[in-house]
Design a protein around this motif. Sequence first.
Motif, PDB file in Angstrom:
ATOM      1  N   PRO A 203       0.843  -1.200   0.000  1.00  0.00           N
ATOM      2  CA  PRO A 203       0.000   0.000   0.000  1.00  0.00           C
ATOM      3  C   PRO A 203       0.877   1.249   0.000  1.00  0.00           C
ATOM      4  CG  PRO A 203       0.027  -0.995   2.173  1.00  0.00           C
ATOM      5  CD  PRO A 203       0.754  -1.952   1.269  1.00  0.00           C
ATOM      6  N   CYS A 204       0.399   2.316  -0.596  1.00  0.00           N
ATOM      7  CA  CYS A 204       1.175   3.553  -0.675  1.00  0.00           C
ATOM      8  C   CYS A 204       1.505   4.089   0.713  1.00  0.00           C
ATOM      9  CB  CYS A 204       0.398   4.600  -1.467  1.00  0.00           C
ATOM     10  SG  CYS A 204       0.203   4.169  -3.219  1.00  0.00           S
ATOM     11  N   GLY A 205       0.594   3.886   1.645  1.00  0.00           N
ATOM     12  CA  GLY A 205       0.845   4.357   3.005  1.00  0.00           C
ATOM     13  C   GLY A 205       2.048   3.669   3.635  1.00  0.00           C
ATOM     14  N   LYS A 206       2.248   2.409   3.301  1.00  0.00           N
ATOM     15  CA  LYS A 206       3.386   1.658   3.846  1.00  0.00           C
ATOM     16  C   LYS A 206       4.696   2.188   3.274  1.00  0.00           C
ATOM     17  CE  LYS A 206       4.971  -3.139   4.470  1.00  0.00           C
ATOM     18  NZ  LYS A 206       4.621  -4.570   4.237  1.00  0.00           N
ATOM     19  N   ILE A 207       4.703   2.507   1.978  1.00  0.00           N
ATOM     20  CA  ILE A 207       5.911   3.055   1.359  1.00  0.00           C
ATOM     21  C   ILE A 207       6.244   4.416   1.972  1.00  0.00           C
ATOM     22  CG2 ILE A 207       6.984   3.787  -0.797  1.00  0.00           C
ATOM     23  CD1 ILE A 207       5.055   1.898  -2.260  1.00  0.00           C
ATOM     24  N   ARG A 208       5.247   5.303   2.048  1.00  0.00           N
ATOM     25  CA  ARG A 208       5.471   6.635   2.613  1.00  0.00           C
ATOM     26  C   ARG A 208       5.956   6.548   4.061  1.00  0.00           C
ATOM     27  NH1 ARG A 208       3.634  11.885   1.777  1.00  0.00           N
ATOM     28  NH2 ARG A 208       2.499  11.250  -0.095  1.00  0.00           N
ATOM     29  N   PHE A 209       5.314   5.684   4.846  1.00  0.00           N
ATOM     30  CA  PHE A 209       5.698   5.526   6.256  1.00  0.00           C
ATOM     31  C   PHE A 209       7.133   5.038   6.365  1.00  0.00           C
ATOM     32  CE2 PHE A 209       6.245   3.037  10.100  1.00  0.00           C
ATOM     33  CZ  PHE A 209       5.662   3.824  11.079  1.00  0.00           C
ATOM     34  N   THR A 210       7.505   4.060   5.528  1.00  0.00           N
ATOM     35  CA  THR A 210       8.864   3.504   5.571  1.00  0.00           C
ATOM     36  C   THR A 210       9.891   4.554   5.168  1.00  0.00           C
ATOM     37  OG1 THR A 210       7.989   1.298   5.058  1.00  0.00           O
ATOM     38  CG2 THR A 210      10.343   1.647   4.726  1.00  0.00           C
ATOM     39  N   TYR A 211       9.585   5.343   4.151  1.00  0.00           N
ATOM     40  CA  TYR A 211      10.498   6.415   3.744  1.00  0.00           C
ATOM     41  C   TYR A 211      10.701   7.421   4.876  1.00  0.00           C
ATOM     42  CZ  TYR A 211      10.750   5.156  -1.229  1.00  0.00           C
ATOM     43  OH  TYR A 211      11.004   4.524  -2.426  1.00  0.00           O
ATOM     44  N   PRO A 229       4.597   6.614  -9.192  1.00  0.00           N
ATOM     45  CA  PRO A 229       3.636   7.670  -9.567  1.00  0.00           C
ATOM     46  C   PRO A 229       2.226   7.417  -9.048  1.00  0.00           C
ATOM     47  CG  PRO A 229       5.000   7.024 -11.435  1.00  0.00           C
ATOM     48  CD  PRO A 229       5.276   6.040 -10.350  1.00  0.00           C
ATOM     49  N   ASP A 230       1.847   6.156  -8.905  1.00  0.00           N
ATOM     50  CA  ASP A 230       0.499   5.849  -8.422  1.00  0.00           C
ATOM     51  C   ASP A 230       0.270   6.396  -7.018  1.00  0.00           C
ATOM     52  OD1 ASP A 230       0.072   4.522 -10.767  1.00  0.00           O
ATOM     53  OD2 ASP A 230       0.393   2.516  -9.925  1.00  0.00           O
ATOM     54  N   CYS A 231       1.339   6.534  -6.247  1.00  0.00           N
ATOM     55  CA  CYS A 231       1.214   6.987  -4.864  1.00  0.00           C
ATOM     56  C   CYS A 231       1.411   8.493  -4.702  1.00  0.00           C
ATOM     57  CB  CYS A 231       2.238   6.282  -3.974  1.00  0.00           C
ATOM     58  SG  CYS A 231       2.046   4.485  -3.901  1.00  0.00           S
ATOM     59  N   ALA A 232       1.931   9.144  -5.745  1.00  0.00           N
ATOM     60  CA  ALA A 232       2.320  10.550  -5.603  1.00  0.00           C
ATOM     61  C   ALA A 232       1.142  11.457  -5.313  1.00  0.00           C
ATOM     62  CB  ALA A 232       3.049  11.006  -6.866  1.00  0.00           C
ATOM     63  N   PHE A 233      -0.001  11.165  -5.931  1.00  0.00           N
ATOM     64  CA  PHE A 233      -1.148  12.057  -5.788  1.00  0.00           C
ATOM     65  C   PHE A 233      -2.294  11.423  -5.011  1.00  0.00           C
ATOM     66  CE2 PHE A 233       1.071  12.981  -9.787  1.00  0.00           C
ATOM     67  CZ  PHE A 233       1.483  14.270  -9.526  1.00  0.00           C
ATOM     68  N   THR A 234      -1.970  10.350  -4.299  1.00  0.00           N
ATOM     69  CA  THR A 234      -2.984   9.688  -3.490  1.00  0.00           C
ATOM     70  C   THR A 234      -3.285  10.515  -2.246  1.00  0.00           C
ATOM     71  OG1 THR A 234      -2.167   7.531  -4.218  1.00  0.00           O
ATOM     72  CG2 THR A 234      -3.575   7.556  -2.270  1.00  0.00           C
ATOM     73  N   ALA A 236      -4.513  11.397   1.590  1.00  0.00           N
ATOM     74  CA  ALA A 236      -4.187  10.762   2.863  1.00  0.00           C
ATOM     75  C   ALA A 236      -5.202   9.687   3.232  1.00  0.00           C
ATOM     76  CB  ALA A 236      -4.093  11.816   3.961  1.00  0.00           C
ATOM     77  N   ALA A 237      -6.452   9.918   2.880  1.00  0.00           N
ATOM     78  CA  ALA A 237      -7.511   8.969   3.231  1.00  0.00           C
ATOM     79  C   ALA A 237      -7.392   7.668   2.453  1.00  0.00           C
ATOM     80  CB  ALA A 237      -8.877   9.595   2.986  1.00  0.00           C
ATOM     81  N   ASN A 238      -6.716   7.708   1.294  1.00  0.00           N
ATOM     82  CA  ASN A 238      -6.641   6.515   0.439  1.00  0.00           C
ATOM     83  C   ASN A 238      -5.265   5.854   0.441  1.00  0.00           C
ATOM     84  OD1 ASN A 238      -9.333   6.825  -0.468  1.00  0.00           O
ATOM     85  ND2 ASN A 238      -8.678   8.334  -1.999  1.00  0.00           N
ATOM     86  N   LEU A 239      -4.361   6.315   1.294  1.00  0.00           N
ATOM     87  CA  LEU A 239      -3.004   5.770   1.298  1.00  0.00           C
ATOM     88  C   LEU A 239      -2.970   4.274   1.604  1.00  0.00           C
ATOM     89  CD1 LEU A 239      -0.897   8.565   3.023  1.00  0.00           C
ATOM     90  CD2 LEU A 239      -0.672   7.743   0.675  1.00  0.00           C
ATOM     91  N   SER A 240      -3.834   3.840   2.522  1.00  0.00           N
ATOM     92  CA  SER A 240      -3.815   2.426   2.928  1.00  0.00           C
ATOM     93  C   SER A 240      -4.578   1.523   1.976  1.00  0.00           C
ATOM     94  CB  SER A 240      -4.384   2.282   4.344  1.00  0.00           C
ATOM     95  OG  SER A 240      -5.724   2.733   4.387  1.00  0.00           O
ATOM     96  N   SER A 241      -5.347   2.096   1.062  1.00  0.00           N
ATOM     97  CA  SER A 241      -6.155   1.283   0.149  1.00  0.00           C
ATOM     98  C   SER A 241      -5.673   1.367  -1.292  1.00  0.00           C
ATOM     99  CB  SER A 241      -7.622   1.713   0.220  1.00  0.00           C
ATOM    100  OG  SER A 241      -7.763   3.092  -0.099  1.00  0.00           O
ATOM    101  N   THR A 242      -4.631   2.147  -1.533  1.00  0.00           N
ATOM    102  CA  THR A 242      -4.051   2.244  -2.876  1.00  0.00           C
ATOM    103  C   THR A 242      -2.744   1.465  -2.897  1.00  0.00           C
ATOM    104  OG1 THR A 242      -4.977   4.468  -3.161  1.00  0.00           O
ATOM    105  CG2 THR A 242      -3.217   3.801  -4.668  1.00  0.00           C
TER     106      THR A 242
END
Length: 342
Positions: A203-211, A229-234, A236-242
């Motif tokens: 999930p994008c939230g996991k990548i952002r959190f790890t960074y 790129p899929d995570c760049a414009f996600t 905050a509410a959709n970070l864990s589901s994208t």
Amino acid sequence: MASIVKHYFLKASQVVGYSKLYNFSLWFIFAGALLGFALARLQYLHAGTYAKGAVPGEWYYAHAGRDRVGIFLHLGTILPCAILVVFQFVPRIRQRCVIFHRTNGYIVIFLLLASNAGALMIMDHAFGGGMDVQTWVVTLVVACTLSVGMAWWNIRRLQIEQHRAWMLRTMFYMGCIITTRLILVILAVAVTRSSSPRYGVWPCGKIRFTYQQQHVSDDVDALLKQRYPDCAFTTAANLSSTFTPISASLFAEDPARNGVAFNLSFGAAAWVAFFLHLVGVEVYLRLTPREAERLRMVSYERQFAAGYKNPGSAGLVVERWGDAKAWGGQGRLPLEDSPFAR
């Protein structure tokens, strides 16, 4: 040089209480590895140290909620359990400190069962939480619980050779995590060097959190836009589901790619290690029949003294369940050979 080493090895084996050098050598190698591993991992009981030392991505789930409780319940019980269980296999302690051996045994059982509960709490997220990982965790929990239960029941019935066998199985099952770590690195390198790229999904939230946790960049958003790129414009509410695919690489500067390499390799490494330990302990038990027979005579004497109807076979012995012949050693040992004369 070799004779000097052998001399001191013999001295050490006598101090510990082993009469045979090969038994002491195996205890020194396997119990020493388990003890060293557990002592080295005690630092991970501190949340900050665990966050820095864990595989990239693991702290995303473990930093809060059920997974945080589960991981520290598991570590806080299995590490002391691994340390204490080593002393259960020291003959000198068993012979001269019976109360300690018995009390320590109950503590080991309690800690092992509590650690199993913690492992079940985190298995759906640990190392990617794939079905291979989850089935391995459940299998290992069941194997350890059944084997330690068999060990407890047999010692209650004074069936000492069966107690030894099942405690050895428990210890070897527990120790497969050490072999897993070794195989994990090998497989992660193999996945990285594979001719066809291997991918995992985070999930994008996991990548952002790890960074953010590993301080990969001052501008995480710009880095995400460049790499994922899929995570760049996600939002905050959709970070864990994208979710986005990540190529596995152990040597890349991207911690997400490092984490995926470990995630893809852990399940296979864990199953191979468990198989090796499962077979290995059975081979060892088959190679030490004289020790098993000696302990069965100890069982006979203790069960006879306790008034058992069928001394020597009061525990969960094979002839009570299969088609094995009845045990033929139901006679008193000569005094000089009796374990109680030592």
